[in-house]
Design a protein around this motif. Structure first.
Motif, short mmCIF file in Angstrom:
data_model
loop_
_atom_site.label_atom_id
_atom_site.label_comp_id
_atom_site.label_asym_id
_atom_site.label_seq_id
_atom_site.Cartn_x
_atom_site.Cartn_y
_atom_site.Cartn_z
N LYS A 92 -21.22 -28.32 7.50
CA LYS A 92 -21.45 -29.53 8.53
C LYS A 92 -20.36 -29.73 9.46
CE LYS A 92 -19.93 -33.11 4.24
NZ LYS A 92 -18.63 -33.50 3.54
N ARG A 93 -20.31 -27.69 9.70
CA ARG A 93 -19.68 -27.98 11.36
C ARG A 93 -20.89 -26.77 12.06
NH1 ARG A 93 -14.00 -25.66 9.12
NH2 ARG A 93 -15.29 -23.66 8.98
N GLY A 94 -21.61 -26.77 11.21
CA GLY A 94 -23.35 -25.66 11.19
C GLY A 94 -23.10 -24.17 11.48
N GLY A 95 -21.71 -24.47 10.04
CA GLY A 95 -22.47 -22.43 10.60
C GLY A 95 -22.70 -21.93 8.83
N GLU A 96 -21.94 -20.97 8.20
CA GLU A 96 -22.79 -20.58 7.30
C GLU A 96 -21.43 -19.76 7.16
OE1 GLU A 96 -25.71 -17.88 7.28
OE2 GLU A 96 -25.55 -17.02 9.15
N ILE A 97 -21.19 -19.33 5.17
CA ILE A 97 -20.59 -18.91 5.10
C ILE A 97 -20.78 -17.04 4.97
CG2 ILE A 97 -18.73 -18.18 3.03
CD1 ILE A 97 -18.05 -20.28 3.66
N ASP B 198 -16.83 -22.69 -7.48
CA ASP B 198 -16.21 -24.08 -7.23
C ASP B 198 -16.26 -24.39 -5.67
OD1 ASP B 198 -18.16 -25.55 -9.26
OD2 ASP B 198 -15.57 -25.46 -10.21
N SER B 199 -15.16 -23.30 -5.32
CA SER B 199 -14.29 -22.56 -3.81
C SER B 199 -15.29 -22.83 -3.40
CB SER B 199 -12.86 -22.62 -4.65
OG SER B 199 -13.75 -20.69 -4.54
N LEU B 200 -15.87 -21.31 -3.27
CA LEU B 200 -17.32 -21.47 -2.67
C LEU B 200 -17.60 -22.67 -2.20
CD1 LEU B 200 -17.87 -17.68 -3.51
CD2 LEU B 200 -16.57 -18.34 -1.15
N LYS B 201 -18.69 -23.21 -3.19
CA LYS B 201 -19.64 -23.96 -2.65
C LYS B 201 -18.59 -24.88 -1.95
CE LYS B 201 -22.29 -27.52 -5.30
NZ LYS B 201 -22.19 -28.54 -3.61
N HIS B 202 -17.51 -25.31 -2.38
CA HIS B 202 -16.64 -26.38 -1.28
C HIS B 202 -16.65 -25.91 -0.33
CE1 HIS B 202 -13.24 -29.34 -0.13
NE2 HIS B 202 -12.71 -28.80 0.89
N ALA B 203 -16.07 -24.54 0.27
CA ALA B 203 -16.12 -23.86 1.27
C ALA B 203 -17.61 -23.94 2.04
CB ALA B 203 -15.92 -22.39 1.24
N ARG B 204 -18.33 -23.53 1.11
CA ARG B 204 -19.64 -23.61 2.22
C ARG B 204 -20.51 -24.70 2.07
NH1 ARG B 204 -24.47 -26.10 1.10
NH2 ARG B 204 -26.40 -24.12 1.70
N ASP B 205 -19.96 -26.08 1.97
CA ASP B 205 -20.64 -26.86 2.52
C ASP B 205 -19.93 -27.81 4.10
OD1 ASP B 205 -22.34 -27.88 -0.08
OD2 ASP B 205 -20.22 -28.63 -0.70
N ALA B 206 -18.04 -26.87 3.37
CA ALA B 206 -17.71 -27.70 4.65
C ALA B 206 -17.50 -26.73 6.13
CB ALA B 206 -15.88 -27.21 4.50
N CYS B 207 -18.65 -25.51 6.03
CA CYS B 207 -18.66 -24.91 7.05
C CYS B 207 -20.04 -25.86 7.39
CB CYS B 207 -18.76 -23.72 6.31
SG CYS B 207 -19.73 -22.58 7.77
N LEU C 176 -10.93 -15.50 -1.32
CA LEU C 176 -11.63 -16.46 -0.24
C LEU C 176 -11.51 -15.83 0.89
CD1 LEU C 176 -10.61 -20.10 -1.33
CD2 LEU C 176 -12.79 -19.34 -1.59
N ALA C 177 -10.18 -15.54 0.87
CA ALA C 177 -9.71 -14.86 1.80
C ALA C 177 -11.03 -12.97 2.94
CB ALA C 177 -8.92 -14.29 2.18
N ASP C 178 -12.34 -13.31 2.00
CA ASP C 178 -13.01 -11.88 2.47
C ASP C 178 -13.92 -13.01 2.48
OD1 ASP C 178 -10.88 -10.92 0.56
OD2 ASP C 178 -12.57 -10.58 -1.03
N PHE C 179 -13.82 -13.93 2.90
CA PHE C 179 -15.10 -14.92 3.97
C PHE C 179 -14.81 -15.67 4.67
CE2 PHE C 179 -16.13 -14.38 -1.01
CZ PHE C 179 -17.40 -14.09 -1.13
N GLU C 180 -15.93 -16.08 5.64
CA GLU C 180 -15.68 -16.98 7.06
C GLU C 180 -16.89 -17.64 7.03
OE1 GLU C 180 -14.59 -14.30 10.08
OE2 GLU C 180 -15.70 -12.83 9.55
N CYS C 181 -16.01 -18.93 8.02
CA CYS C 181 -17.59 -19.95 8.19
C CYS C 181 -18.12 -19.20 10.27
CB CYS C 181 -16.60 -21.27 8.52
SG CYS C 181 -17.91 -22.29 8.49
N LYS C 182 -19.05 -18.46 10.10
CA LYS C 182 -19.15 -18.33 11.37
C LYS C 182 -20.58 -19.03 12.16
CE LYS C 182 -18.24 -13.59 11.50
NZ LYS C 182 -18.60 -12.60 12.79
N GLY C 183 -20.17 -19.74 13.23
CA GLY C 183 -21.53 -20.82 13.54
C GLY C 183 -22.53 -20.27 13.53
N LYS C 184 -23.73 -20.48 13.53
CA LYS C 184 -25.01 -19.83 13.54
C LYS C 184 -25.38 -20.29 15.41
CE LYS C 184 -26.92 -21.61 9.16
NZ LYS C 184 -27.58 -22.87 8.77
#
Length: 69
Positions: free
Chosen positions: A45-50, A34-43, A61-69
């Motif tokens: 929306k900003r045009g990025g990917e987890i 659930d936490s990764l899905k929520h983070a992925r959805d937010a990412c 969660l600190a093991d992941f980051e949102c990077k722009g495409k």
């Protein structure tokens, strides 16, 4: 009350400045489905990917980051 509002605004702005998916989660939180899905959805929306950070286990969660495409 004014101090509380300043602290809330500071936290909100600092959350926007980080690329980590844990920006809206407790630091070091467990990377549940659930936490990764929520983070992925937010990412997305900003045009990025987890993406998982190098040399991490992917259990926090600190093991992941949102990077722009």
């Amino acid at each position: 009350m004014k101090t509380l509002m300043i602290m809330a605004a500071t936290l909100a702005l600092s959350a926007c400045a980080t690329g980590s998916v844990e920006a809206n989660s407790p630091v070091g939180g467990v990377a549940s489905y659930d936490s990764l899905k929520h983070a992925r959805d937010a990412c997305v929306k900003r045009g990025g990917e987890i993406v998982q950070r190098a040399q991490t286990t992917g259990k926090r969660l600190a093991d992941f980051e949102c990077k722009g495409k």
